[in-house]
Motif scaffolding. Sequence first.
Motif, short mmCIF file in Angstrom:
data_model
loop_
_atom_site.label_atom_id
_atom_site.label_comp_id
_atom_site.label_asym_id
_atom_site.label_seq_id
_atom_site.Cartn_x
_atom_site.Cartn_y
_atom_site.Cartn_z
N GLN A 678 0.67 -1.23 0.03
CA GLN A 678 -0.02 0.06 0.04
C GLN A 678 0.95 1.33 -0.09
O GLN A 678 0.23 2.36 -0.27
CB GLN A 678 -0.90 -0.03 1.09
CG GLN A 678 -0.22 0.02 2.59
CD GLN A 678 0.08 -1.11 3.23
OE1 GLN A 678 -0.06 -2.15 2.26
NE2 GLN A 678 0.11 -1.31 4.51
N LYS A 704 -4.99 -4.09 -7.27
CA LYS A 704 -5.61 -3.66 -6.16
C LYS A 704 -5.48 -4.85 -5.33
O LYS A 704 -5.49 -4.58 -4.00
CB LYS A 704 -7.04 -3.42 -6.38
CG LYS A 704 -7.82 -2.72 -5.47
CD LYS A 704 -7.10 -1.50 -4.86
CE LYS A 704 -8.14 -0.93 -3.86
NZ LYS A 704 -7.61 0.29 -3.03
N THR A 709 -1.72 0.99 -4.11
CA THR A 709 -2.79 2.18 -3.90
C THR A 709 -2.85 2.63 -5.59
O THR A 709 -1.60 2.65 -6.07
CB THR A 709 -2.02 3.00 -3.14
OG1 THR A 709 -1.96 2.71 -1.66
CG2 THR A 709 -2.93 4.43 -3.26
N PRO A 729 -11.19 0.41 -9.57
CA PRO A 729 -10.82 -0.12 -8.26
C PRO A 729 -9.81 1.08 -7.76
O PRO A 729 -8.55 0.67 -7.25
CB PRO A 729 -10.24 -1.40 -8.32
CG PRO A 729 -9.73 -1.62 -9.81
CD PRO A 729 -10.57 -0.83 -10.63
N ASP A 731 -8.12 4.21 -5.56
CA ASP A 731 -8.04 5.08 -4.42
C ASP A 731 -7.94 6.42 -4.16
O ASP A 731 -8.22 7.13 -3.03
CB ASP A 731 -6.69 4.43 -3.67
CG ASP A 731 -6.77 2.92 -3.53
OD1 ASP A 731 -7.42 2.19 -2.59
OD2 ASP A 731 -6.03 2.23 -4.15
#
Length: 812
Positions: A678, A704, A709, A729, A731
């Motif tokens: 992440q 993802k 991220t 998907p 962020d």
Amino acid sequence: MDSAQLQHANAFLKLVERTAFVGVWMIDLVNEKLVWSDQLAALHGAEPGFSPSLEKAFSFYAPEWREKVEALVQACATEGVAFDEEMQIVTLQGRRAWVRTLGHPVRDDSGRIVRVEGALQEIAPHGYPRGTLLRHTVSMGGAMGSGEAFVTVDREGQFNYINEEAERLLGRSADELLGKKFWSSFQKTVRFRLEERFHAAVARNEGIEFEELDARVSTWLEVRGFPFGGGFAAHFRDVTARHKSEEQLRLLESSIARLNDIVIITEAGPFSAPGPRIVFVNEAFERRTGYTRDEVLGRTPRLLQGPDTQRSELDHIRAALEQWEPVRVDLINYKKSGEPFWVDLDVSPVWDSSRKLTHWVAVGRDISERKSAEEKIQYLAFYDPLTKLPNRQLLLDRLHVALSDQERPREGALMFIDLDNFKILNDTLGHQKGDMLLQQVAERLRSCVAKGDTVARLGGDEFVILIENSSAKPLEPAAAARIVSDRILSTLGEPYVLPGYLHHSTCSIGVTLFGKAPCSVSELLKQADLAMYQAKSAGRNAVCFFDPEMQALVTANAALAADLRQAWRENQFLIDYQPQVGPDGRMTGVEALLRWDHPERGRVGPDHFIPTAEETSLIIPIGRWVLESACAQLAQWAKRPERRHLSIAVNVSVRQFRHPDFVDEVMHAIAHAGIEPQKLKLELTESLLADGIEVTVAKMGSLKEMGVTLSLDDFGMGYSSLSYLKRLPLDQLKIDREFVKEVLTDANDAAIARTIIGLAQSLGLGVIAEGVETEEQRAFLAAQGCPAYQGYLFCKPLPIAELEKFMAAMER
């Protein structure tokens, strides 16, 4: 057969053998005997009179053909299947020769196969060099020599006098023959017949005359006897040659009649109209032309000529024959029905013993299938099989001719045409409908040009038109190209009717002119191609003419590409990092920004070289290096508690993202560095959404799942739509610096910034604004709910060493 008939037979046999070059053979199935002609012996490198066994005859065929020829002869002898094959023999001297072997059955009155007759002809098919053809003639003379054989026998048929010539002919001395019956020398099957005839002649006191084979010495003897001194006196003469000639003549006549090749024999008349007249044709002539023998005898071969018969080849034949020389040509002839066919024609003169020209003989093989295959190969070499247009090779040939005529320099235009968005049609409706569209495009392009202009297909959806100026075209090339281009844009813009689908398409056209200055074919094609891409860049469905500025730009891009390759080899790239901060001004991470440390120009920003890196695919290894470097830096920060929370954003180009190994490369970089996924933020551009959305969504989903991220960079620049956005998907959304720059002075930019922030909040996404340079900008964005910023207000991009100092100062 009297002497006149024999002389005529001899002449005909020599005529046929000299022109058809045939050796004949016969297998007597009753007596299990093989008979060869002298021509056949000569073809195998043997002396005249050589007559092998059937097993030996088969051994002359090359090993790879031996089994087949044995099977062909067996089938002919047992089932009556005629054959005509091309194969190789090996002569006594070891020379390989290509021959035609043909054979056919001969039946008796009851229909039983009693003989197999056939012929061999040396040939040179499929480009093999012609060998030395059989040119020996059969010795068919049978005239009596100066010493005549003479014997006398008593009334019982016993020899009582034999001269020396008789001893020689009978193959035994007088001591061996005196007192023996004369018929004892002949075959058992004819002894009783001769004895009966002899006693009947004695009883009637009549002469006797017969021809029989002396089996012991394999000699045919002609015997003429008359009463003499209570017995008989007889003259002997060896007529073996005559019998052999007659047998060979029968074989030859039968074989020539059954040849698949056309045989025409004409008299040796003058070539002025009407020309030499036909005196013989074989069965193959009748089968292949549709004319009967009676229809053509007395006429000239001109009846086979037609509108496409090549005048040049006819002149070639005439010139050769006027010099009494043989000639060979490929000629178009016509059947009685009017249908054309090709023949490989050999024409030869024939002389008599006094070297007087007596006949012309033409032997022709039907090569229509071969010519058809050659024409097909020629067509495939120069024409596109789908659209029937000239292909690249033919276009290049015509361009070369147009540009290389030094005496009469030609002026014209070259037009490069590319269909817009053709790939979408292929991907959505399939290649079959794509091919149908290309065929319709080809027809429409033909309708847009004048006679003499070339429309070619280079491949795919690329077409080229070559317009050459001429006296029939009063317009200048530039004006003509403009008219044709407008016509093409209009015509190709009309709807296309495909099965179950009405398709709309446009095209982009690039035009370059030639003839004013020297130019190579490759340069001309590059110029037209470059102009076409300029038309695409201008919005498609347009035409663009080449100008030197385009070339200068291309040259500059080529030099830049070369410099980039050298930079990659010499490690001239480096990474600067620009901090990203939260609402409290504390650093949350950085963005990795690629720089080029050029040895002469210094620091070069990404805007100046990233497009060229994309075009040359150098972005793949460069992007991989940036990704691995960012992961390595995250691993270093993870060791320090005060920096463990930091993330690094890495820009990912469209070409890099679409590389089939991209997801695996990200996974490998994370695993190799041992970082938390992440902490790695991949910034993807909106241009990914322009094409291949399904693949994009699938790849983003894989990233993802790994925990990476994902941020959408430059949001709001034109490709995004809510339908796409809700499927991704993501962020985070990143507000482009163009909207931030005028956010305080431009109401539209302010509205867009507010919309993006609101959209991110409604979708549960984070949002960050880049290009924040003033406190007022930050304050406006914060008031709208934007919690993260990046820009010169906080820090400019820094090398890692300077960034470390900046962070250390903030930490204090």
